[in-house]
Design a protein around this motif. Sequence first.
Motif, PDB file in Angstrom:
ATOM      1  N   ILE A  16       0.836  -1.208   0.000  1.00 29.08           N
ATOM      2  CA  ILE A  16       0.000   0.000   0.000  1.00 29.08           C
ATOM      3  C   ILE A  16       0.866   1.252   0.000  1.00 29.08           C
ATOM      4  O   ILE A  16       0.632   2.210  -0.756  1.00 29.08           O
ATOM      5  N   ARG A  17       1.857   1.257   0.842  1.00 34.22           N
ATOM      6  CA  ARG A  17       2.697   2.441   0.968  1.00 34.22           C
ATOM      7  C   ARG A  17       3.440   2.740  -0.334  1.00 34.22           C
ATOM      8  O   ARG A  17       3.501   3.884  -0.781  1.00 34.22           O
ATOM      9  N   GLU A  71       2.613   1.849  -3.397  1.00 33.25           N
ATOM     10  CA  GLU A  71       1.683   2.293  -4.450  1.00 33.25           C
ATOM     11  C   GLU A  71       1.232   3.729  -4.207  1.00 33.25           C
ATOM     12  O   GLU A  71       1.132   4.532  -5.143  1.00 33.25           O
ATOM     13  N   PHE A  72       0.969   4.039  -2.956  1.00 30.19           N
ATOM     14  CA  PHE A  72       0.530   5.395  -2.638  1.00 30.19           C
ATOM     15  C   PHE A  72       1.623   6.416  -2.930  1.00 30.19           C
ATOM     16  O   PHE A  72       1.376   7.470  -3.548  1.00 30.19           O
ATOM     17  N   LEU A  73       2.840   6.105  -2.522  1.00 28.52           N
ATOM     18  CA  LEU A  73       3.928   7.063  -2.746  1.00 28.52           C
ATOM     19  C   LEU A  73       4.239   7.218  -4.241  1.00 28.52           C
ATOM     20  O   LEU A  73       4.513   8.330  -4.714  1.00 28.52           O
TER      21      LEU A  73
END
Lengths: 399, 168
Positions: free
Chosen positions: A55-56, A58-60
Amino acid sequence: MKREEIDRLLARLSSGELTPAEREALYNAALDDQTLFEEIFAEQALAEALSDRTIRDEFLSAEQARDREATAAAKADRRRIPWWGWAVPAAVAASTIIGVILLREPAREAQVAQKPAQQPIEVAQSQPRKTAPESASAPAPQPVGPAKHIAVAEETANAIAAPTVKGEVAELMQKKSEPVLMARRDEAKSLDLKDQAVPPRANEEPPAPPTPESAPKPAAPRAVGAGVGATQTAGRSAEAESRPAQVAEFRAAAPVRQMEAREASDAAVRKEAVTPARAKTVAAERDEALALRSSAGLQAQDATGNWQDVPSGGRVARDAKLRVKVIAHEQGSWTLVGKDGRSVQLAANETAYLDLPSSTPGLNSVDLTFRPGSQAVMRLRSATAGGRLGRVRISFTIE
Amino acid sequence: MAASETILAKLRERIVAFAASRIGRPEAEDVAQETLLVLHEKYREVDSIEDLVPLSMRIVRFKMAALWRKSARHGDAAAVQAEDAGLRSDADPERELIVKQQRRLLLEALEELGERCREILKMKLAGLGFEQIRVRLGVESLNTVYVWDLRCRRQLIERLKSQWERPQ
């Protein structure tokens, strides 16, 4: 525990900044408070979800792509000229064009009005004065040549018909007071109309007093107010033959034009006497500009059916047909002032005739106006500033 | 020992209240009982409150998720084992599918956040503390950053709460 303190601790819990003591205090409070317990439950679930490396990452990466897009969009915005970036220069250009159109004609008038100051003005001179025989020892006054060219300043142009004694001219130049100028102008007009001889110049010796035998013969008959001697007229006629017909017409109308210009100047000066100096300048500029741009003269039909020029103030037969010959040396419109208000639009160097009612009782003058420029320009002026107008009055007497 | 029992008693009370509002009273009692059983059997060494409470919350979340999955599968009355609750990551296709779905929903929720929220979250994920975030944002008061972060987290929680409390 206060709500603000709880919010602060929850925030620090989500970022993992809580100290063991703060964490213990928060959880103790949560065991006694169901709402806080559920809040901590949700915060923990969120923190656990966000701790997922996938998640981290992909978000960044999505945020980095968004930042790149925002940077590119900002650069594009800086490069793109906004709508007002086009509108402002367009408005300025349009204003400039309109201003040039509106100011073109008055500017031309001003330029033309300045020209006569350097341009020689033909001045009427008297015929040679004949002196008495016994005064032969004295140097006879030299006859003045035909049509001298004297460069006259603008302010003295109106009083140009006055005796051209240098001292007087200098006095006029020095005083420049309106009453004096007005008096000189009136005197000039009367002298011109009477066709008197021009006094000798200041540097010339005065002529001997005339004796009855040597009394000056009356001047050769010539048009009243013509302002030009017979010698000049003859010279001009010869000159006109060698020049184009339009120039000849202009020359023929010159006396009338000069007279009318002076009259109009006087009228304008008297009318605009609030600021005499300014009014005098404006009137002179306008009339001189008008004289260069156009001319108008009265014509009467004689018994043979030919049209003869009538000088301003001249006499015409009662039943004679009258018309006004108007010449435009540049594009403009002549208008006959009156009930008819007839107008004729002329191109440059074009001549036209405006018929007058010959049987109008009391008719002893004709007023005309000349407005330079094309019809489109005049319509534009009438919608805005009104433009400048030259006015001419031709006076005559019906016998 | 007495202190630990007191903590567990309060913890059970909170778990039952929390679960009862979502899955019903009998199932809530079961979830609370199974949570305490897992704590007793597998995490006996954990006795401090700052460890017990988050651990119990995590067990409750997975127990409730398992209960919902079991209810969804009609006829499957198999008991939910603590090992199956996801405390350990096993190669479970169903579990992987759920995790993928949760990730997708979370990313969608993150996309819907405002510019400032995304900026704060990005800095938090980068390991910055609130003081550093305050400096980066050019804010004078640290409480302002707390408030902003609280609003952002609540926005995310509102979006994802159904996933945690009522998993598909």
